[in-house]
Design an enzyme around this catalytic site. Sequence first.
Site, PDB file in Angstrom:
ATOM      1  CG  ASP A   1      -1.887   1.068   1.309  1.00 43.44           C
ATOM      2  OD1 ASP A   1      -2.283   1.562   0.243  1.00 43.44           O
ATOM      3  OD2 ASP A   1      -2.278   1.446   2.438  1.00 43.44           O
TER       4      ASP A   1
ATOM      5  CD  GLU B   1      -0.274   5.446  -3.910  1.00 40.77           C
ATOM      6  OE1 GLU B   1       0.269   5.603  -2.807  1.00 40.77           O
ATOM      7  OE2 GLU B   1      -1.133   4.587  -4.125  1.00 40.77           O
TER       8      GLU B   1
ATOM      9  CG  ASP C   1      -7.869   4.968   0.861  1.00 37.25           C
ATOM     10  OD1 ASP C   1      -7.844   3.717   0.891  1.00 37.25           O
ATOM     11  OD2 ASP C   1      -6.987   5.683   1.360  1.00 37.25           O
TER      12      ASP C   1
HETATM   13  C1  GLC Z   1      -4.464   3.492   2.972  1.00 42.50           C
HETATM   14  C2  GLC Z   1      -5.026   2.300   2.205  1.00 42.50           C
HETATM   15  C3  GLC Z   1      -6.048   1.588   3.042  1.00 42.50           C
HETATM   16  C4  GLC Z   1      -5.430   1.181   4.382  1.00 42.50           C
HETATM   17  C5  GLC Z   1      -4.841   2.389   5.095  1.00 42.50           C
HETATM   18  C6  GLC Z   1      -4.083   2.021   6.357  1.00 42.50           C
HETATM   19  O1  GLC Z   1      -5.434   4.438   3.152  1.00 42.50           O
HETATM   20  O2  GLC Z   1      -5.543   2.665   0.970  1.00 42.50           O
HETATM   21  O3  GLC Z   1      -6.561   0.489   2.362  1.00 42.50           O
HETATM   22  O4  GLC Z   1      -6.374   0.574   5.185  1.00 42.50           O
HETATM   23  O5  GLC Z   1      -3.950   3.070   4.218  1.00 42.50           O
HETATM   24  O6  GLC Z   1      -3.055   1.140   6.102  1.00 42.50           O
END
Ligand code: GLC
Length: 799
Positions: free
Chosen positions: A405, A408, A483
């Site tokens: 995650d 980017e 998100d």
């Molecule tokens: C980001 C991700 C989400 C995750 C969060 C905490 O917002 O997109 O899916 O739960 O980080 O790790």
Amino acid sequence: MITNTEIENRGNQYPNHITDFKQEKDKLFFTTQNGVVLQITILRNSTIRFRYATEYAFEPDFSYAISENVSLGYDKLSVEEEVSKYIVSTTKVKIHIDKSNLNVRILDVEDVVLSEDELGFHWEENYDYGGNIVKMSKVCHTGESYYGMGDKASHTNLKGKRVNNWVTDSYAYGKDQEPLYKAIPFYVGLKENQAYGIFFDNSFSTYFDFANEKRNVTSFWADGGEMNYYFFYGPKMGKVVEAYTDLTGVPELPPLWALGFHQSKWSYYPEKKVKDIASGFRKRKIPCDAIYLDIDYMEGFRCFTWDKQHFPDPKKMIDELEEDGFKTITMIDPGIKIDRDYWVYQEAMENGYFCRRADGPHFKGKVWPGDCKFPDFTDPKVRAWWGDLYKEMIADLGVHGVWNDMNEPAIMEVPTKTANLDVRHDYDGHPCSHRKAHNVYGMQMVRATYNGVKKFMFPKRPFVLTRAAYSGTQRYCATWTGDNVATWEHLWIANVQMQRMCMSGYSFVGSDIGGFAEQPNGELFARWIQLAIFHPFCRVHSSGDHGDQEPWSFGDEITDIFRKFVELRYQLLPYLYTMFYKYIKEGLPMLQSLVFYDQDDTQTHFRTDEFLFGEQILVCPVQEPNAQGRRMYFPKGKWYNYWTEEVVEGGKEKWVSAEIHLIPMFIKAGAIIPKYPVQQYVGEKELTELQLDVYYTEGIENSIVYEDQQDGYDYKKGRYSLRKFRLRGKENELIIQQFKDGNFITPYDKFKLTFHGLPFTIGTVEVDNEKVNLKDIKLNGNNSIEVGKDFTELHIVGK
Ligand code: GLC
């Protein structure tokens, strides 16, 4: 006051007349008097690459997008010179290159224009960074439409829109918001029902304007790098997407459990909570294969560590979950906490693995753990190190999959939301700044993760999930759309995003079911799962601060609806797995927008909601509260309502009723849909039969079923089972032929065939030309029979 020289330097520059032409095998070089070189490469009869240099010099030819397994080879390449132009021909297309200005026009062999330059290639010198801002403009013809482009939260048809590819952490994005998490600079154009594609392989920030600024112009440009695009000719969309997918690659088959249902939350902890959630599924008999650990399982958000207070014995927990049929997936982010006592940080520091700013210091940015440094995943040494970091997690503790995650990379508390543009990257031996490496950073992170997880999972298959992606990332992992929000609008967005991603070569994709931000009500949650069981990746995930989002969090009625649809997904697993097989074998998108299904029907060009799940199931989600049903468009052919068996003739719009417990779902007449029994998780039950739902049609329809061991790599050695069924229906007869391939022995011995819409009462049944006793095949009313799995021809005749 701006001087003439400045105007000249800052304004657009254009190629002038061609002074030189040269051919080196499959490469053609056209050079203009002012130093522009157009290099045309013929990859296949219908796949042509166009590359432009200024000042006579190309940059080194390197791309992360292109697959190692790309198919090459063409049947014809000829070049003719005329007074005003060159004509390059293959067996499928002709390319006219205007001698006076290097403009390109691409035609089919019947001289129908497919794509033509408006201004064509032009550029602007970039004073701040050096190099050029490279631009291409093409004519947008009347009635032309545009599709693809990855995860854009916009109408499936992009005509009239401008989009930007710059992978961005876009928490709670909205409709039409740009840019989002992925950069997939590929579109499919549809002009007079002929499809072509353009892939602008440039990892800088790219922009596409689809007749937004000027009604008759479609253009694309990049902040740096080369004008370097591939043109794919259809004329069918399927051919275009297949060629793009071949060029940028496909994944290997995932383990079958990865196509089951997954449950996630930010965050399930401590261990007891994780186990309670897992047993909540088993207690309520809602199938589930995977449970996710978000960032809180770590020690102070340090990647590759465990919070020992909340998870005192991770191996034991993971083993126990596995005994109950759950796979455990953990999150790993790119930011490494600056902490001199932390081993990962130390190793990266000692070996010089962190990214540096232009003038030398390390790049620092804030993420969950506070100040972090960031490995340069564009360096092969760093990728190898990163892959090996997974050893303990996968090989020793038994984690089954990894979720990357914030790649980017997402940086907090800065307006740009990401790394500074001067950050340096290796870019596999082509050193550059973050301007060029940004869009591939996350891709190279998951590539490293995939290689590590694959190594330590062996002989089982890896499962990796990413948020950021550039073209080609589909080779390594599944992805989700980031998100999103628990709103009806986001249900619409999820539907178009999944269709669009599939059209863009990236089929293994899903949304956070129910919405990540905010909380859905039961109705929205139910409508979302009804849609999401038809998305290749199917996971509920939500943010921690908005209440519970488990299937049972919205009362009994919603729990029952949820269970019913997840059960349906598990029944359809062999169909879904076969879709995956076709995706990797033929580049066929797992979901097809209606326009993809039938581009000749102009009614489909602007439809957003209806789509094909695979090739034979038509789905149209209900996307409004309080709906009792909806209008939808049926493409050509005959369609059986899955719930009522009513047959609808395609080519028209129709109201379909779908109260809260139903989604409009139709099966193509003639289809044979394979089904497994409902299981609480993949592998729970020994398969004793394969159910085949046979939807009668008058005429012919082909269906296939692909199966293998559901995990491991034996399928690559021929241990798979591919069954092709050819159904032929007549007024008083039904003939099903089976053709088999592969040497995997399926665990079941028989098929249970269930007939839908048979227009006659079964009188006799012949299996491989021998009449069988109807009792022996357990004829049940007129509905079903059981036959051995190895028949080659089944002949059913009415009384
Ligand atoms: C980001 C991700 C989400 C995750 C969060 C905490 O917002 O997109 O899916 O739960 O980080 O790790």
